[in-house]
Design a protein around this motif. Structure first.
Motif, PDB file in Angstrom:
ATOM      1  N   MET A 181       0.848  -1.192   0.000  1.00 47.00           N
ATOM      2  CA  MET A 181       0.000   0.000   0.000  1.00 47.00           C
ATOM      3  C   MET A 181       0.877   1.234   0.000  1.00 47.00           C
ATOM      4  O   MET A 181       1.812   1.344   0.804  1.00 47.00           O
ATOM      5  N   ILE A 182       0.588   2.170  -0.916  1.00 48.68           N
ATOM      6  CA  ILE A 182       1.296   3.453  -0.933  1.00 48.68           C
ATOM      7  C   ILE A 182       0.306   4.530  -0.525  1.00 48.68           C
ATOM      8  O   ILE A 182      -0.702   4.761  -1.199  1.00 48.68           O
ATOM      9  N   GLY A 183       0.580   5.175   0.608  1.00 51.24           N
ATOM     10  CA  GLY A 183      -0.316   6.207   1.113  1.00 51.24           C
ATOM     11  C   GLY A 183       0.442   7.339   1.759  1.00 51.24           C
ATOM     12  O   GLY A 183       1.639   7.229   2.017  1.00 51.24           O
ATOM     13  N   ASP A 184      -0.287   8.428   2.034  1.00 49.60           N
ATOM     14  CA  ASP A 184       0.389   9.612   2.580  1.00 49.60           C
ATOM     15  C   ASP A 184      -0.219  10.108   3.885  1.00 49.60           C
ATOM     16  O   ASP A 184       0.136  11.188   4.356  1.00 49.60           O
ATOM     17  N   THR A 185      -1.118   9.315   4.484  1.00 52.46           N
ATOM     18  CA  THR A 185      -1.740   9.740   5.740  1.00 52.46           C
ATOM     19  C   THR A 185      -1.717   8.615   6.769  1.00 52.46           C
ATOM     20  O   THR A 185      -1.629   7.440   6.410  1.00 52.46           O
ATOM     21  N   PRO A 186      -1.823   8.959   8.047  1.00 51.47           N
ATOM     22  CA  PRO A 186      -1.917   7.926   9.071  1.00 51.47           C
ATOM     23  C   PRO A 186      -3.077   6.963   8.835  1.00 51.47           C
ATOM     24  O   PRO A 186      -2.963   5.769   9.122  1.00 51.47           O
ATOM     25  N   SER A 187      -4.204   7.460   8.293  1.00 49.49           N
ATOM     26  CA  SER A 187      -5.337   6.565   8.056  1.00 49.49           C
ATOM     27  C   SER A 187      -4.999   5.518   6.999  1.00 49.49           C
ATOM     28  O   SER A 187      -5.465   4.378   7.065  1.00 49.49           O
ATOM     29  N   ASP A 188      -4.169   5.881   6.017  1.00 47.53           N
ATOM     30  CA  ASP A 188      -3.705   4.905   5.027  1.00 47.53           C
ATOM     31  C   ASP A 188      -2.874   3.816   5.705  1.00 47.53           C
ATOM     32  O   ASP A 188      -3.043   2.626   5.460  1.00 47.53           O
ATOM     33  N   PHE A 189      -1.956   4.256   6.563  1.00 48.35           N
ATOM     34  CA  PHE A 189      -1.096   3.294   7.270  1.00 48.35           C
ATOM     35  C   PHE A 189      -1.903   2.368   8.166  1.00 48.35           C
ATOM     36  O   PHE A 189      -1.686   1.150   8.179  1.00 48.35           O
ATOM     37  N   LEU A 190      -2.850   2.942   8.908  1.00 50.13           N
ATOM     38  CA  LEU A 190      -3.647   2.133   9.829  1.00 50.13           C
ATOM     39  C   LEU A 190      -4.530   1.132   9.079  1.00 50.13           C
ATOM     40  O   LEU A 190      -4.701  -0.006   9.525  1.00 50.13           O
ATOM     41  N   ALA A 191      -5.068   1.548   7.938  1.00 54.44           N
ATOM     42  CA  ALA A 191      -5.881   0.629   7.126  1.00 54.44           C
ATOM     43  C   ALA A 191      -5.019  -0.508   6.595  1.00 54.44           C
ATOM     44  O   ALA A 191      -5.437  -1.676   6.602  1.00 54.44           O
ATOM     45  N   ALA A 192      -3.810  -0.180   6.145  1.00 58.86           N
ATOM     46  CA  ALA A 192      -2.906  -1.207   5.629  1.00 58.86           C
ATOM     47  C   ALA A 192      -2.506  -2.176   6.745  1.00 58.86           C
ATOM     48  O   ALA A 192      -2.485  -3.395   6.534  1.00 58.86           O
ATOM     49  N   ARG A 193      -2.222  -1.647   7.917  1.00 60.80           N
ATOM     50  CA  ARG A 193      -1.843  -2.507   9.043  1.00 60.80           C
ATOM     51  C   ARG A 193      -2.985  -3.454   9.407  1.00 60.80           C
ATOM     52  O   ARG A 193      -2.771  -4.642   9.650  1.00 60.80           O
ATOM     53  N   GLU A 194      -4.192  -2.921   9.424  1.00 58.57           N
ATOM     54  CA  GLU A 194      -5.363  -3.746   9.761  1.00 58.57           C
ATOM     55  C   GLU A 194      -5.586  -4.840   8.718  1.00 58.57           C
ATOM     56  O   GLU A 194      -5.996  -5.955   9.050  1.00 58.57           O
ATOM     57  N   ALA A 195      -5.288  -4.517   7.458  1.00 56.16           N
ATOM     58  CA  ALA A 195      -5.470  -5.491   6.374  1.00 56.16           C
ATOM     59  C   ALA A 195      -4.284  -6.446   6.244  1.00 56.16           C
ATOM     60  O   ALA A 195      -4.340  -7.403   5.479  1.00 56.16           O
TER      61      ALA A 195
END
Length: 235
Positions: A181-195
């Motif tokens: 996952m390539i993202g630029d916000t904490p919500s991107d990181f948290l979603a990737a971690r959860e998945a």
């Protein structure tokens, strides 16, 4: 070779599927169409409906339109009000597409990844209609089609919920460990971690990097150029 470069090479090498967030890693959607003005317009629309008291003073002046949308959804979940407000935001996003700024190196990176056989998807909190229009304007549709997973009427599924990532993984038949996952916000990181998906942070400035590191992201780039260089064997 630095440890940072080695970590970057490792996450890229493992990826058979890449999930891009849209606004940030692919483009700056509101570069010529202020997101803060959009948030103000959503607030003004609510006030026009006689719902000024629905938002706190802090929420009324928040510069992120998604915050306004989330707050209304939290207080009136799955209501017609939320549907209308979401559509208003979508219309603003669509108006922003012609003045969006492509993220430097994003277009060649997307085409290169496609050329080497890696499958791509978009997993975003923006409307999928907006993503489709932007990709078409850059002649990138075929690099992603049909794998664009964006905001739905169920706003409880916005990131950091992993819903859009899971939809992409299921559609591509990919294991989370084989994705990136390539993202630029904490919500991107948290979603990737959860998945269970490895994460590559894109931080176009020091503030973005600080936010990502505080959330727990470890592999972060300030430009997509080194990602492209790794793919091309130049780094």
């Amino acid at each position: 070779m630095t440890a940072e470069t080695e970590n970057l090479r490792e996450v890229i090498k493992r990826a058979r599927v890449v999930l891009f967030d849209f606004d940030g890693p692919i483009c700056r959607l509101f570069a010529g169409h202020s997101a803060e003005d959009v948030a103000k317009d959503l607030v003004a629309w609510l006030e026009g409906q006689g719902l000024r008291g629905l938002l706190s003073e802090e929420e009324r002046v928040h510069p992120d339109p998604h915050v306004v949308l989330r707050v209304v959804n939290k207080r009136h979940p799955h209501s017609d009000l939320v549907v209308e407000l979401e559509e208003l935001l979508t219309q603003h996003e669509l108006k922003a597409v012609p003045s969006a700024w492509p993220t430097p190196f994003a277009d060649p990176l997307i085409r290169t990844w496609t050329a080497v056989g890696v499958r791509l998807a978009v997993a975003t909190n923006n409307s999928p209609r907006v993503v489709a229009r932007y990709l078409e304007s850059r002649d990138l549709t075929e690099c992603f089609a049909p794998n664009v997973y964006g905001r739905t009427r169920n706003l409880d599924h916005l990131k950091p919920h992993p819903h859009c990532l899971n939809r992409a993984l299921n559609a591509l038949g990919a294991a989370p460990s084989a994705a990136l996952m390539i993202g630029d916000t904490p919500s991107d990181f948290l979603a990737a971690r959860e998945a269970g998906v490895p994460f590559l942070g894109y931080a176009r400035n020091a503030t973005k990097e600080k936010e990502l590191r505080k959330a727990g992201a470890e592999v972060i780039v300030g430009s997509l150029e080194p990602v492209l260089q790794v793919l091309r064997g130049e780094l």
